[in-house]
Structure formats: structure tokens, C-alpha cells
Enzyme design. Sequence first.
Site, PDB file in Angstrom:
ATOM      1  N   HIS A  64       0.873  -1.191   0.000  1.00 39.97           N
ATOM      2  CA  HIS A  64       0.000   0.000   0.000  1.00 39.97           C
ATOM      3  C   HIS A  64       0.902   1.231   0.000  1.00 39.97           C
ATOM      4  O   HIS A  64       1.421   1.653   1.030  1.00 39.97           O
ATOM      5  CB  HIS A  64      -0.927   0.001   1.216  1.00 39.97           C
ATOM      6  CG  HIS A  64      -1.982   1.059   1.175  1.00 39.97           C
ATOM      7  ND1 HIS A  64      -3.325   0.801   1.378  1.00 39.97           N
ATOM      8  CD2 HIS A  64      -1.913   2.398   0.941  1.00 39.97           C
ATOM      9  CE1 HIS A  64      -4.021   1.920   1.272  1.00 39.97           C
ATOM     10  NE2 HIS A  64      -3.173   2.916   1.012  1.00 39.97           N
ATOM     11  N   HIS A  66       1.766   5.093  -2.408  1.00 36.86           N
ATOM     12  CA  HIS A  66       1.266   6.040  -3.417  1.00 36.86           C
ATOM     13  C   HIS A  66       2.434   6.787  -4.055  1.00 36.86           C
ATOM     14  O   HIS A  66       3.312   7.262  -3.345  1.00 36.86           O
ATOM     15  CB  HIS A  66       0.332   7.073  -2.777  1.00 36.86           C
ATOM     16  CG  HIS A  66      -0.860   6.463  -2.106  1.00 36.86           C
ATOM     17  ND1 HIS A  66      -1.987   6.076  -2.801  1.00 36.86           N
ATOM     18  CD2 HIS A  66      -1.097   6.155  -0.814  1.00 36.86           C
ATOM     19  CE1 HIS A  66      -2.872   5.568  -1.949  1.00 36.86           C
ATOM     20  NE2 HIS A  66      -2.355   5.597  -0.736  1.00 36.86           N
ATOM     21  N   LYS A 188      -8.638  -0.446  -6.938  1.00 33.47           N
ATOM     22  CA  LYS A 188      -8.763   0.099  -5.577  1.00 33.47           C
ATOM     23  C   LYS A 188     -10.072   0.863  -5.490  1.00 33.47           C
ATOM     24  O   LYS A 188     -10.372   1.683  -6.362  1.00 33.47           O
ATOM     25  CB  LYS A 188      -7.578   1.036  -5.305  1.00 33.47           C
ATOM     26  CG  LYS A 188      -7.732   1.961  -4.089  1.00 33.47           C
ATOM     27  CD  LYS A 188      -7.191   1.339  -2.821  1.00 33.47           C
ATOM     28  CE  LYS A 188      -7.251   2.275  -1.624  1.00 33.47           C
ATOM     29  NZ  LYS A 188      -6.307   3.382  -1.677  1.00 33.47           N
ATOM     30  N   HIS A 229     -10.307   0.355   0.472  1.00 31.80           N
ATOM     31  CA  HIS A 229      -9.986   1.272   1.569  1.00 31.80           C
ATOM     32  C   HIS A 229     -11.194   1.291   2.492  1.00 31.80           C
ATOM     33  O   HIS A 229     -12.289   1.624   2.050  1.00 31.80           O
ATOM     34  CB  HIS A 229      -9.708   2.677   0.997  1.00 31.80           C
ATOM     35  CG  HIS A 229      -9.904   3.780   1.991  1.00 31.80           C
ATOM     36  ND1 HIS A 229      -8.861   4.441   2.587  1.00 31.80           N
ATOM     37  CD2 HIS A 229     -11.036   4.320   2.503  1.00 31.80           C
ATOM     38  CE1 HIS A 229      -9.340   5.344   3.419  1.00 31.80           C
ATOM     39  NE2 HIS A 229     -10.656   5.296   3.395  1.00 31.80           N
ATOM     40  N   HIS A 249      -6.333  -0.676   5.763  1.00 25.62           N
ATOM     41  CA  HIS A 249      -6.485   0.031   7.044  1.00 25.62           C
ATOM     42  C   HIS A 249      -7.291  -0.805   8.047  1.00 25.62           C
ATOM     43  O   HIS A 249      -6.750  -1.287   9.007  1.00 25.62           O
ATOM     44  CB  HIS A 249      -7.099   1.438   6.892  1.00 25.62           C
ATOM     45  CG  HIS A 249      -6.563   2.203   5.734  1.00 25.62           C
ATOM     46  ND1 HIS A 249      -5.222   2.453   5.572  1.00 25.62           N
ATOM     47  CD2 HIS A 249      -7.171   2.753   4.637  1.00 25.62           C
ATOM     48  CE1 HIS A 249      -5.027   3.127   4.451  1.00 25.62           C
ATOM     49  NE2 HIS A 249      -6.183   3.317   3.861  1.00 25.62           N
ATOM     50  N   ASP A 319       1.302   2.910   3.263  1.00 28.16           N
ATOM     51  CA  ASP A 319       0.561   4.109   2.845  1.00 28.16           C
ATOM     52  C   ASP A 319       1.500   5.301   2.660  1.00 28.16           C
ATOM     53  O   ASP A 319       1.077   6.448   2.753  1.00 28.16           O
ATOM     54  CB  ASP A 319      -0.561   4.457   3.840  1.00 28.16           C
ATOM     55  CG  ASP A 319      -1.767   5.095   3.159  1.00 28.16           C
ATOM     56  OD1 ASP A 319      -1.681   5.397   1.949  1.00 28.16           O
ATOM     57  OD2 ASP A 319      -2.786   5.305   3.834  1.00 28.16           O
TER      58      ASP A 319
END
Length: 416
Positions: A64, A66, A188, A229, A249, A319
Amino acid sequence: MTTTQRLDADLLIPGKGDPIEKGALVWTGKTINYAGPHKDLPMEYRKLKASRHAVVMPGMWDCHIHFLGAEKLDMMAAAITSQALAGARCVPDLQAPLMAGFTSVREVGGYGAQLASAVDSGKVLGPTIYGSHSAISMTAGHGDVHSMPLDGLSALTAHGVPFTVADGVEGCTRAVRLQLRQGARIIKVCASGGVASEKVNPDHQQFSNEELKAVVDEARRSGRAVAAHCHGKPGVMAALQAGCLTIEHGSFLDDETIDVMLEKGAMLVATRAIIEGLLAMKEHLTPVMREKLLHVADAHSASYKLAVQRGVKIALGTDTFSSPKAGGTFGYGKNGQELLFATLAGLSPLEAIEAATANGPLTLGPQAPLSGQLRKGYDADFIAVESNPLDDISILADSSNVTHIWKGGSSVKSSS
Ligand SMILES: [Zn+2]
């Protein structure tokens, strides 16, 4: 001609299964030929000259992450940054996780799907990227850019900026196709509100059950799994019922949600690093974000522990969306922190390594490559560390302890 190479290791941690003392690893080109005890090394590999290392394990997966070329936690800023500038900023951001021993990433909202070809061609140094392109959001959802006029946002979407808003079964089906068009290997979806978006509540479900099902159905037809998510229970339940493979999460899991996860074979990518990272910089957050962070932080920790205790399959993700601040422990290149957090949630060091290696590709469902294990036929992605992470998992949190890295059989880092 592709050459066959060998290394010997005092300890070989295969990713799945027990560590092997006095191990050997042989690979030809991008693929592993042999990984196992030195004493069982096939005759043909015995005369190969071997380098020697203390501990060798598979390259890790951050499931996970970005890559948006973002300089701060601000979706509006990310959306309006020119794509060339974002791409240029991503170059060092791609390199940092690789140099920390992360040879693969699952990028779940950003330019990863587009950047993958630059990495694959060797033009840019980085981990192998399995990207989703956008995180698909409902209008007014977690992945919407609330402060931007909607028509402006859809114009950006049409030009390949990784923010996609969709509504209704038809809209959701099309949204999945838009991501496939950008090269998505995973889909996602935002099934609840989140912390980083301003006007949404992490407790609320986002998308109707029918919309979530439409996303999963369309993804499935193209052999893609769906990453959801979600923080609050209603979003988690809806995502699981729709058939999402991973809960990202998962801040408010309880026994009932975990029963469904186990029944469906869903996995948890808990992303503790961002919660800790945001807690460390909470005075810089907007009051709304700070309040939401404090609402989820302790629940997230309890939820992660419960999932581990109940045997939910865990893969690790951080993340990460920005470079580390001076002295900070969160950001590109600090990805190994997540293994430490996994042990604090109850995994043993060996299980944390399995979650960071062998379990990584499983989060891609049908797109999973043979990766994350030292095993014949698997990708020749592996790392060497000076001391034993089974004795002290925190050594993987510091990239300087990862002395050697091979990706696709080639050495990309060698500190000696
Ligand atoms: Zn994220």
C-alpha cells in the site's frame, strides 16, 4: 547470454517456511533455480563462484503505497500538479523504497500504473510496480477532490490524472475500465471515508452494496482483485460481501467482521506506518484531520492485534505518500518500519517477514506473480542484511542495514 549465478548465506530466510542455516541460492537471469541447504546444492551449481552473505531473504513488498509526486498531504495539490512534474518528483521516490529492500510495490492510488513501464524498461530505478491508477471514489467520497469543481476534476481524470469519481452501477463499471485502460493490475475502491480527505467520515460506508459489487464484478472479468480502503465496520462488511480481496487500514474490525474475512479468505493490509507517521506530525494537520486521526488511531491498533490473534492473513503496506521529514520515521525509504509495527501487533519476526514477502503477491489475486519467496521458479528478487532480523526485526527498518539488493537477478545495491 544469461548467466547463472550463486550466493551462499549463513542464513537463508525463504519468505515462507523455516529459515535455512548454511544456505545457497542460484539464479539464471530473472529466475531462481535453487534455494535451499548448501549441502543439497545440485552438482551442476557446485563449481559456480559464490559471493558470501550473512542473511539473505526475499525482496520485500509494500502493498500500500502512493506515487503522486506529492509534497504534502493535500489531494487538491496532488490533482493539479502537472503530470510531468509529478513524474519527475516520483523518480527519487521510486528509488528510495527499492534501496530499502522493497523490490515490489502495490501502488493503490497514484501514477504507479503509468510509471511501471519506465521502471520495467530500466530507465528509472525502482521496485516492480503493480498499480491501481486511481482509488475509485463515489462523488463526495474519500477519493473525491472536494474543493475542486466536479467538471474540472473529470477533465483531469480524462487526461490520466489518477483521481476517478463514479456513481451508480454503470458508472462504477466504467470507472474500473478507465483504470484498466491506464494499466491497472489491481483495482482500488474507497468503501468508507478516511482521515486525509476533509469532508468525509471514516465510520460511514461509501458506495452502495450494488455499486461495490459492480466494481468487483468488472474487475473479476479482467482477472483483477479489488483492494478496499475502509475504516468503519459498515464499509468493511459491504466490501467483504461484495467480494473485495483486501481490507486496507481496517481500523474498526471486530469479531463479526473478522469472521467474514476468514470465511471469504480476505486479507488485511493494516498500514500502521501512516497512522504512526501522522500521529508524529499531528500538530501540522488541519483540526478536522487531527480529530479523525485521533478517532481511528487507538481503534486501529486494537483492530490490527485482534486480526493477528484471530489468524487473518496479513500483508504489509505503509501508505507512504511523501518523502521523510528530517529525522522522521515515515516516508519513502522508511518502508521497513512496517515490519516493526507488525511485530507490535503480535506477529513474530518470522511471520512479519512472511507478511512482507510471501504474502505480498497474494494481495493481487489472479495477477499475483511468482515472487516474495526464495524458491525455484520465483522472481530473482532478494536482499542481504548484515545481521539476523529474526533476532531484531528493527534492523529492516533502516535501509543502511540492507547491504545488497538484487532485482530481477541483477544487483541494484552493493555496499561492499
Ligand atoms: Zn492509501
